[in-house]
Motif scaffolding. Structure first.
Motif, PDB file in Angstrom:
ATOM      1  N   THR A  36      -6.565  -0.864  -0.281  1.00 63.06           N
ATOM      2  CA  THR A  36      -5.664  -1.942   0.129  1.00 63.06           C
ATOM      3  C   THR A  36      -5.359  -2.839  -1.058  1.00 63.06           C
ATOM      4  O   THR A  36      -6.070  -2.817  -2.079  1.00 63.06           O
ATOM      5  CB  THR A  36      -6.285  -2.801   1.246  1.00 63.06           C
ATOM      6  OG1 THR A  36      -7.374  -3.564   0.696  1.00 63.06           O
ATOM      7  CG2 THR A  36      -6.778  -1.937   2.403  1.00 63.06           C
ATOM      8  N   ASN A  37      -4.320  -3.658  -0.919  1.00 66.57           N
ATOM      9  CA  ASN A  37      -3.967  -4.567  -1.998  1.00 66.57           C
ATOM     10  C   ASN A  37      -5.123  -5.507  -2.327  1.00 66.57           C
ATOM     11  O   ASN A  37      -5.404  -5.780  -3.500  1.00 66.57           O
ATOM     12  CB  ASN A  37      -2.727  -5.374  -1.630  1.00 66.57           C
ATOM     13  CG  ASN A  37      -2.344  -6.358  -2.720  1.00 66.57           C
ATOM     14  OD1 ASN A  37      -1.938  -5.970  -3.805  1.00 66.57           O
ATOM     15  ND2 ASN A  37      -2.492  -7.649  -2.443  1.00 66.57           N
TER      16      ASN A  37
ATOM     17  N   ARG B  91       0.611   4.288  -2.768  1.00 67.49           N
ATOM     18  CA  ARG B  91       0.420   5.707  -2.454  1.00 67.49           C
ATOM     19  C   ARG B  91       1.499   6.548  -3.146  1.00 67.49           C
ATOM     20  O   ARG B  91       1.216   7.626  -3.676  1.00 67.49           O
ATOM     21  CB  ARG B  91       0.449   5.906  -0.939  1.00 67.49           C
ATOM     22  CG  ARG B  91       0.100   7.320  -0.479  1.00 67.49           C
ATOM     23  CD  ARG B  91      -0.161   7.368   1.007  1.00 67.49           C
ATOM     24  NE  ARG B  91      -1.361   6.643   1.374  1.00 67.49           N
ATOM     25  CZ  ARG B  91      -2.585   7.130   1.284  1.00 67.49           C
ATOM     26  NH1 ARG B  91      -2.780   8.367   0.828  1.00 67.49           N
ATOM     27  NH2 ARG B  91      -3.617   6.409   1.641  1.00 67.49           N
TER      28      ARG B  91
ATOM     29  N   ASP C 131       0.822  -1.216   0.000  1.00 68.32           N
ATOM     30  CA  ASP C 131       0.000   0.000   0.000  1.00 68.32           C
ATOM     31  C   ASP C 131       0.853   1.262   0.000  1.00 68.32           C
ATOM     32  O   ASP C 131       0.474   2.273  -0.613  1.00 68.32           O
ATOM     33  CB  ASP C 131      -0.938  -0.002   1.220  1.00 68.32           C
ATOM     34  CG  ASP C 131      -1.926  -1.155   1.195  1.00 68.32           C
ATOM     35  OD1 ASP C 131      -2.168  -1.712   0.100  1.00 68.32           O
ATOM     36  OD2 ASP C 131      -2.454  -1.514   2.271  1.00 68.32           O
TER      37      ASP C 131
END
Length: 381
Positions: free
Chosen positions: A275-276, A256, A252
Motif C-alpha cells: 500500500t502507499n 502495480r 496502488d
C-alpha cells in the motif's frame, strides 16, 4: 479577429517587474486594453534585466508585456500627474505594486481613486501587506526564504534552494488576476468598485497547500525531502541509463502497473510495498530497488514503455525538450505577436483555452513610450 471576453475593459497598469505585469498580460491576452504606465527615463525595471536579449530588448521584459500600450509619465511632473489622474478617472481596473503609501503620495491612492472613479477596481500588490510589513522589500527570493518555500526545496541532504523561476511573483500575479475578475463581477451586480489587495507572503503560504495544511492542521513542520513527496511513494526522480526519470505514482493501481512495466510484478505483492502507506514507510528500500531496475533503459525508453500502462513518468527535460514535447502533443506552446513595423516576435502562448473567445496576440511588447503621443492626446480630449 474574435473579440476577447474582456474587450472594452480599460486597465491602467502602474505595475512593474513581474507579479503585476504578468497579471495584466493575462487580462490583455483576453481582450482588455492595458495601458502600461512607465517612467520616461528607465521604464519598467525589467527592460534592463538582461541577458538574454532578443530584438535588442531584454527577454525578461518581453516575456510579460505583450498586448499592452506604453505610456511614459513622470508622476513628479504636474502635467504628467494630471494625465495619470485622468487615466485613473477613465479606467475600469488599476494595478499598482509600489511600496504602500507611494501612490497616495501622488494623490493616486485607493481612497482618492475611489473619489475620482467609484466604479474602479483597484488592485494593490505588496510583498508583506500594508500593515506592519509595509516597509519590507518584496523580492521573490526573499519571500521564498522567509515564506517557507526554500525550507522544503533542495537536495535531501543539502542547502535550501530557490525555485528556478520567480514562482512566488507568478503565483501572486495569478491571485491578483482572480481577485480583479471577482471584483469586476461584483461591480456588474452593484455598480461599485473595490480595493483588491494581495501580497507575496500570503500567496506563497496559500500555494504551499498540503505542506502548509500539514502544519496548520497537524502541527507538522516539513523539511527538505529533495524530489520525494512526504505522503506518496514512489514519487521522486531516479537515474536511468542516460538521464533522470521522474516517477509520480499516486496510488496502488499505478504502482502495480509500474511493477508490471519493470518486469517485476511480484514487487507489488511484497508486504513492504503493498500500500502507499507501506511504501512511504519503506521509501529508502523501495527507492534502492527501483534504481536498480530503472538503470537498465534510457529515460525516453521508460517513458514509452510505462506511459501506455498508465504510469505517470517522464524524463527530466531542459526547456528545449519541454517545448518539443508540447509541440509533439499538439499544445501549441508558442504564439506570434507583430510589431508596428510588421516584425514578428515568438512568445510563450497563454495556456488558457477558450472555445469561443481564445487569447489574442495583437501587439508585441511595446517599446518604451511607444504609444505616449496618442494616449496623451486621448487623455487631453
Amino acid at each position: 479577429m474574435t473579440r476577447g471576453p474582456l474587450s472594452g475593459l480599460l486597465v491602467a497598469d502602474f505595475g512593474r517587474v513581474l507579479a503585476a505585469p504578468y497579471a495584466t498580460m493575462l487580462l490583455a491576452d483576453l481582450g482588455a486594453d492595458v495601458i502600461k504606465v512607465e517612467h520616461p527615463d528607465t521604464g519598467d525595471d525589467t527592460r534592463a534585466w538582461g541577458p538574454p536579449h532578443a530584438h535588442g530588448e531584454a527577454t525578461y521584459y518581453l516575456s510579460v508585456n505583450r498586448n499592452k500600450r506604453s505610456l511614459t509619465l513622470d508622476l513628479r511632473d504636474e502635467q504628467d500627474l494630471r494625465a495619470a489622474t485622468e487615466l485613473v478617472r477613465r479606467a475600469d481596473v488599476l494595478f499598482e505594486n509600489f511600496r504602500p503609501g507611494i501612490m497616495g503620495k501622488y494623490g493616486l491612492g485607493y481612497d482618492r481613486a475611489r473619489e475620482l472613479n467609484p466604479r474602479l477596481v483597484y488592485c494593490s500588490i505588496t510583498g508583506f501587506g500594508a500593515g506592519a510589513g509595509a516597509a519590507l522589500p518584496g523580492y521573490d527570493l526573499l519571500i521564498q526564504a522567509v515564506g517557507g518555500l526554500m525550507s522544503v526545496t533542495g537536495s535531501a541532504s543539502g542547502q535550501p534552494v530557490k525555485t528556478g523561476v520567480a514562482l512566488v511573483d507568478v503565483l501572486t500575479g495569478l491571485h491578483a488576476a482572480i481577485g480583479v475578475l471577482a471584483a469586476l463581477r461584483h461591480r456588474e451586480a452593484t455598480g461599485e468598485g473595490q480595493h483588491v489587495q494581495v501580497n507575496l507572503l500570503s500567496c506563497l503560504l496559500s500555494s504551499l497547500v498540503n505542506q502548509a495544511g500539514g502544519y496548520t492542521l497537524a502541527g507538522k513542520v516539513p523539511g527538505i525531502l529533495g524530489n520525494r513527496h512526504p505522503s506518496i511513494a514512489p514519487y521522486e526522480v531516479f537515474p536511468t541509463k542516460d538521464r533522470p526519470l521522474a516517477v509520480a505514482v499516486g496510488n496502488d493501481r499505478q504502482f502495480r502497473a509500474l511493477c508490471q512495466g519493470l518486469d517485476e510484478p511480484g514487487l507489488a505483492d511484497d508486504p513492504r510495498f503493498a500500500t502507499n502507506t507501506d511504501r512511504v514507510a519503506q521509501v529508502d528500500e523501495l527507492a534502492e530497488r527501483l534504481r536498480d531496475l530503472l538503470s537498465a533503459r534510457t529515460a525516453p525508453e521508460w517513458f514509452d514503455r510505462l506511459s501506455p500502462l498508465g504510469v505517470p513518468c517522464g524524463p527530466v527535460n531542459d526547456l528545449a525538450q519541454a517545448f518539443d514535447l508540447a509541440d509533439t502533443l499538439g499544445l501549441s506552446p508558442r504564439a506570434t505577436a507583430t510589431g508596428p513595423d510588421g516584425s514578428a516576435m515568438q512568445l510563450v502562448a497563454n495556456p488558457i483555452g477558450l472555445s469561443s473567445t481564445p487569447p489574442r496576440y495583437e501587439r508585441r511588447p511595446p517599446c518604451l513610450g511607444e504609444h505616449t503621443d496618442d494616449l496623451r492626446a486621448w487623455l487631453d480630449s
